[in-house]
Design an enzyme around this catalytic site. Structure first.
Site, PDB file in Angstrom:
ATOM      1  N   LEU A 123       3.706   5.787   7.860  1.00 28.69           N
ATOM      2  CA  LEU A 123       2.493   4.719   7.647  1.00 28.69           C
ATOM      3  C   LEU A 123       2.065   3.917   8.104  1.00 28.69           C
ATOM      4  CD1 LEU A 123       0.222   5.471   5.357  1.00 28.69           C
ATOM      5  CD2 LEU A 123       1.724   4.818   3.906  1.00 28.69           C
ATOM      6  N   GLY A 129       0.343  -2.910   6.490  1.00 31.32           N
ATOM      7  CA  GLY A 129       1.686  -2.941   5.473  1.00 31.32           C
ATOM      8  C   GLY A 129       1.337  -2.164   4.057  1.00 31.32           C
ATOM      9  N   THR A 156      11.252   4.607  10.965  1.00 29.88           N
ATOM     10  CA  THR A 156      13.117   4.418  11.271  1.00 29.88           C
ATOM     11  C   THR A 156      12.776   6.118  12.183  1.00 29.88           C
ATOM     12  OG1 THR A 156      12.605   3.885   9.023  1.00 29.88           O
ATOM     13  CG2 THR A 156      14.870   5.832   9.766  1.00 29.88           C
ATOM     14  N   GLY A 240       9.921   9.038  -2.351  1.00 28.18           N
ATOM     15  CA  GLY A 240      10.516   7.799  -1.042  1.00 28.18           C
ATOM     16  C   GLY A 240      12.121   6.295  -2.307  1.00 28.18           C
ATOM     17  N   GLN A 277      38.695 -16.484 -15.172  1.00 26.20           N
ATOM     18  CA  GLN A 277      37.579 -15.778 -16.002  1.00 26.20           C
ATOM     19  C   GLN A 277      36.169 -16.062 -15.210  1.00 26.20           C
ATOM     20  OE1 GLN A 277      35.896 -17.588 -19.161  1.00 26.20           O
ATOM     21  NE2 GLN A 277      37.436 -16.476 -20.690  1.00 26.20           N
ATOM     22  N   GLN A 334      30.920 -14.297  -2.017  1.00 21.17           N
ATOM     23  CA  GLN A 334      30.982 -15.577  -2.800  1.00 21.17           C
ATOM     24  C   GLN A 334      32.671 -15.550  -3.691  1.00 21.17           C
ATOM     25  OE1 GLN A 334      28.726 -17.711  -3.019  1.00 21.17           O
ATOM     26  NE2 GLN A 334      30.261 -19.993  -4.009  1.00 21.17           N
ATOM     27  N   ILE A 335      32.789 -13.812  -4.331  1.00 20.16           N
ATOM     28  CA  ILE A 335      34.256 -13.620  -4.436  1.00 20.16           C
ATOM     29  C   ILE A 335      35.269 -14.460  -3.132  1.00 20.16           C
ATOM     30  CG2 ILE A 335      35.746 -12.261  -5.584  1.00 20.16           C
ATOM     31  CD1 ILE A 335      32.930 -11.615  -7.233  1.00 20.16           C
ATOM     32  N   GLU A 361       9.362   0.459   2.356  1.00 20.50           N
ATOM     33  CA  GLU A 361       8.913   2.146   1.885  1.00 20.50           C
ATOM     34  C   GLU A 361       8.374   1.397   0.270  1.00 20.50           C
ATOM     35  OE1 GLU A 361      10.662   5.912   0.963  1.00 20.50           O
ATOM     36  OE2 GLU A 361      10.909   5.228   2.914  1.00 20.50           O
TER      37      GLU A 361
HETATM   38  C1  LIG Z   1      -0.690  -1.058  -3.668  1.00 16.91           C
HETATM   39  C2  LIG Z   1      -1.121   0.170  -2.887  1.00 16.91           C
HETATM   40  C3  LIG Z   1      -0.432   0.532  -3.943  1.00 16.91           C
HETATM   41  C4  LIG Z   1      -2.334  -0.056  -3.437  1.00 16.91           C
HETATM   42  O1  LIG Z   1      -2.450   1.953  -3.900  1.00 16.91           O
HETATM   43  P1  LIG Z   1      -4.359   2.072  -3.575  1.00 16.91           P
HETATM   44  O2  LIG Z   1      -5.312   1.103  -4.754  1.00 16.91           O
HETATM   45  O3  LIG Z   1      -4.747   2.107  -2.477  1.00 16.91           O
HETATM   46  O4  LIG Z   1      -4.138   3.178  -3.939  1.00 16.91           O
HETATM   47  P2  LIG Z   1      -5.297   3.977  -5.474  1.00 16.91           P
HETATM   48  O5  LIG Z   1      -6.573   3.713  -5.157  1.00 16.91           O
HETATM   49  O6  LIG Z   1      -4.291   3.891  -6.775  1.00 16.91           O
HETATM   50  O7  LIG Z   1      -5.080   5.563  -4.682  1.00 16.91           O
HETATM   51  C5  LIG Z   1      -5.232   6.209  -3.303  1.00 16.91           C
HETATM   52  C6  LIG Z   1      -5.618   7.635  -4.543  1.00 16.91           C
HETATM   53  O8  LIG Z   1      -4.497   8.327  -3.804  1.00 16.91           O
HETATM   54  C7  LIG Z   1      -3.773   8.788  -5.171  1.00 16.91           C
HETATM   55  N1  LIG Z   1      -2.437   8.913  -5.210  1.00 16.91           N
HETATM   56  C8  LIG Z   1      -1.900   6.888  -5.675  1.00 16.91           C
HETATM   57  N2  LIG Z   1      -0.634   7.539  -5.844  1.00 16.91           N
HETATM   58  C9  LIG Z   1      -0.523   8.692  -5.531  1.00 16.91           C
HETATM   59  C10 LIG Z   1       0.740   9.663  -6.369  1.00 16.91           C
HETATM   60  N3  LIG Z   1       2.225   9.089  -6.418  1.00 16.91           N
HETATM   61  N4  LIG Z   1       0.914  10.955  -6.261  1.00 16.91           N
HETATM   62  C11 LIG Z   1      -0.749  11.673  -6.269  1.00 16.91           C
HETATM   63  N5  LIG Z   1      -1.574  10.636  -5.614  1.00 16.91           N
HETATM   64  C12 LIG Z   1      -1.946   8.956  -5.653  1.00 16.91           C
HETATM   65  C13 LIG Z   1      -4.669   8.642  -6.644  1.00 16.91           C
HETATM   66  O9  LIG Z   1      -4.902   9.243  -7.529  1.00 16.91           O
HETATM   67  C14 LIG Z   1      -5.816   8.078  -5.514  1.00 16.91           C
HETATM   68  O10 LIG Z   1      -6.453   9.409  -5.075  1.00 16.91           O
HETATM   69  P3  LIG Z   1      -8.327   9.876  -5.524  1.00 16.91           P
HETATM   70  O11 LIG Z   1      -8.784   8.453  -4.639  1.00 16.91           O
HETATM   71  O12 LIG Z   1      -7.935   9.067  -7.333  1.00 16.91           O
HETATM   72  O13 LIG Z   1      -7.948  11.136  -5.380  1.00 16.91           O
HETATM   73  C15 LIG Z   1      -0.443   1.088  -1.524  1.00 16.91           C
HETATM   74  O14 LIG Z   1      -1.404   1.394  -0.888  1.00 16.91           O
HETATM   75  C16 LIG Z   1       0.910   0.754  -1.841  1.00 16.91           C
HETATM   76  O15 LIG Z   1       1.654   1.494  -2.154  1.00 16.91           O
HETATM   77  N6  LIG Z   1       0.984   0.168  -0.672  1.00 16.91           N
HETATM   78  C17 LIG Z   1       2.892  -0.404   0.406  1.00 16.91           C
HETATM   79  C18 LIG Z   1       2.940   1.063   1.062  1.00 16.91           C
HETATM   80  C19 LIG Z   1       3.944   0.995   1.642  1.00 16.91           C
HETATM   81  O16 LIG Z   1       4.874   1.550   0.776  1.00 16.91           O
HETATM   82  N7  LIG Z   1       4.402   1.217   3.250  1.00 16.91           N
HETATM   83  C20 LIG Z   1       5.239   1.591   3.856  1.00 16.91           C
HETATM   84  C21 LIG Z   1       4.691   3.307   4.345  1.00 16.91           C
HETATM   85  S1  LIG Z   1       6.435   3.612   5.011  1.00 16.91           S
HETATM   86  C22 LIG Z   1       7.050   3.606   6.913  1.00 16.91           C
HETATM   87  O17 LIG Z   1       5.529   3.904   7.064  1.00 16.91           O
HETATM   88  C23 LIG Z   1       7.795   3.915   7.542  1.00 16.91           C
HETATM   89  C24 LIG Z   1       8.657   3.073   7.302  1.00 16.91           C
HETATM   90  S2  LIG Z   1       9.727   3.432   7.186  1.00 16.91           S
HETATM   91  O18 LIG Z   1      10.740   4.746   8.276  1.00 16.91           O
HETATM   92  O19 LIG Z   1      10.284   4.958   5.880  1.00 16.91           O
END
Ligand SMILES: CC(C)(COP(=O)(O)OP(=O)(O)OC[C@H]1O[C@@H](n2cnc3c(N)ncnc32)[C@H](O)[C@@H]1OP(=O)(O)O)[C@@H](O)C(=O)NCCC(=O)NCCSC(=O)CCS(=O)O
Length: 375
Positions: A123, A129, A156, A240, A277, A334-335, A361
């Site tokens: 993603l 990010g 990853t 995740g 302690q 530290q320990i 994540e």
């Molecule tokens: C920071 C954020 C939480 C912001 O989120 P948004 O405000 O952009 O999202 P929403 O508008 O609330 O939701 C959009 C859309 O998705 C639906 N939704 C949201 N959460 C869920 C859920 N848990 N289950 C199901 N659906 C969900 C929500 O209802 C909306 O749909 P509708 O419009 O209502 O139809 C977000 O941007 C965020 O989490 N950011 C962090 C991203 C992150 O963790 N990135 C790491 C990715 S890991 C990677 O890429 C590789 C690294 S690895 O190898 O692990």
């Protein structure tokens, strides 16, 4: 939480494997940046890479609670192996299970569940990010294919993995609703590993910048409908985050156990430092913090296993566990005194490995944002 007999058996199996097969080689893999290929193969054979996959698709289908418990054990033996397991399982396999067609499940899940293939999740982009919907990667329809161009960051298993869930923009005017998910085999022409990152810890995982250059993906490999990608991404990150929280607990526990054992042997002022302690109380606080985080992980895992909403609970578990883990690992150093800062002792490595749990994540601030929205 009291584990069922079966959940306990699975946990014991993971603990024995982690102690016997993972922990002894963890320092060497860290030092020499060795990918744990053989260890992953054995984890696959034990069913540890298909815990969230139903038996019909070759998985061991143990449920989320047993998965979290096993992940804690694997992390206690070797942090990097738990990272690969967590990404592979929670955000590699589950999206295909939950959003894939029957054909996609049959094609990908058995090989992923057995560990023959390793899965990943792409993603994040260089400029996107925490602001995860700000994607620049484009997927353009061309007959019965999509042509994908763009770049992903911090992926990853981007080099050593076989199947990556990729998110790209199919409709630039539709915002979050213009993002689509794809199942991308890493041997697809146009899939290019730009570089494997040098990093503070997790040296035996490959964290990659990857590029897609006119990469052609057949429509059969689109995951879900066009425009459904962002929802798929966030729904799976929720699971995740439970995995990352479990691995933070496992690494913290390993550092705690090393510090406890050291404190019982190391003499100062005529007695083991455990009998002072200040050291004993520090260890007591560490044990309490680990247990509190573990219970939050199990609570979120139990909700997810019951298919109940757990967005906040998953974020709470990740936030508490990852911040707790850095503190506990710091206390463990530290320990150990000066020895704790030396590479000869495992706490130095675990402290480096565990830091990322507050970032990947979803950073701690993203978790706070998710929790605050639901207050
Ligand atoms: C920071 C954020 C939480 C912001 O989120 P948004 O405000 O952009 O999202 P929403 O508008 O609330 O939701 C959009 C859309 O998705 C639906 N939704 C949201 N959460 C869920 C859920 N848990 N289950 C199901 N659906 C969900 C929500 O209802 C909306 O749909 P509708 O419009 O209502 O139809 C977000 O941007 C965020 O989490 N950011 C962090 C991203 C992150 O963790 N990135 C790491 C990715 S890991 C990677 O890429 C590789 C690294 S690895 O190898 O692990």
């Amino acid at each position: 939480m009291i584990l069922s007999e079966l959940q306990q058996q699975i946990t014991d199996l993971a603990r024995d494997f982690a102690r016997e097969r993972l922990a002894p080689g963890a320092a060497k893999r860290d030092r020499e940046h060795l990918f744990p290929r053989e260890e992953l193969k054995e984890m696959g054979e034990l069913g540890l890479l298909g815990m969230l996959v139903p038996e019909a698709y070759g998985g061991s289908d143990t449920g989320v609670i047993a998965y979290a418990a096993a992940l804690e054990e694997i992390a206690a033996g070797d942090g990097p192996c738990s990272t690969i397991m967590s990404v592979h399982s929670s955000v590699g396999c589950v999206p295909i299970l939950k959003f894939g067609t029957e054909e996609q499940r049959q094609r990908f899940l058995p090989k992923l569940a057995s560990g023959e293939w390793i899965g990943g999740f792409a993603l994040t982009e260089p400029q996107a990010g925490s602001d995860a919907s700000n994607l620049k990667t484009r997927a353009r329809r061309d007959g019965d294919h999509y042509v994908i161009d763009g770049a992903k960051q911090f992926i990853t298993s981007g080099k050593n993995g076989n199947v990556i869930i990729v998110f790209a923009v199919t409709d630039p005017d539709a915002g979050k609703k213009g993002i689509t998910a794809f199942i991308v085999p890493t041997d697809t022409p146009g899939y290019e590993v730009i570089r494997v990152e040098e990093k503070l810890g997790l040296h035996s995982t490959d964290t990659c910048q990857i590029a897609f250059n006119a990469m052609r993906i057949p429509i059969e490999l689109r995951l879900g409908a066009e425009g459904e990608g962002y929802r798929i991404a966030l729904a799976n990150l929720e699971g995740g985050r439970i995995g990352i929280a479990a691995q933070a607990v496992g690494m913290a526990r390993a550092a705690f156990e090393a510090a406890r054992d050291y404190a019982k042997e190391r003499m100062a002022f005529g007695k083991p430092i455990f009998e002072h302690q200040a050291v004993a109380f520090r260890l007591a606080d560490m044990a309490v913090r680990i247990e509190a985080a573990r219970q939050l992980v199990f609570h979120a895992a139990a909700l997810r296993e019951a298919e109940l909403p757990c967005l906040s609970e998953a974020s709470m578990a990740k936030l508490l566990a990852s911040e707790m883990a850095e503190r506990v690992c710091s206390d463990a150093i530290q320990i150990h005194g000066g020895y704790g800062y030396m590479a000869d002792y495992p706490v130095e490595r675990i402290y480096r490995d565990v830091r990322i749990c507050q970032i990947y994540e979803g950073t701690s601030d993203v978790q706070r944002m998710v929790i605050a929205r639901n207050l």
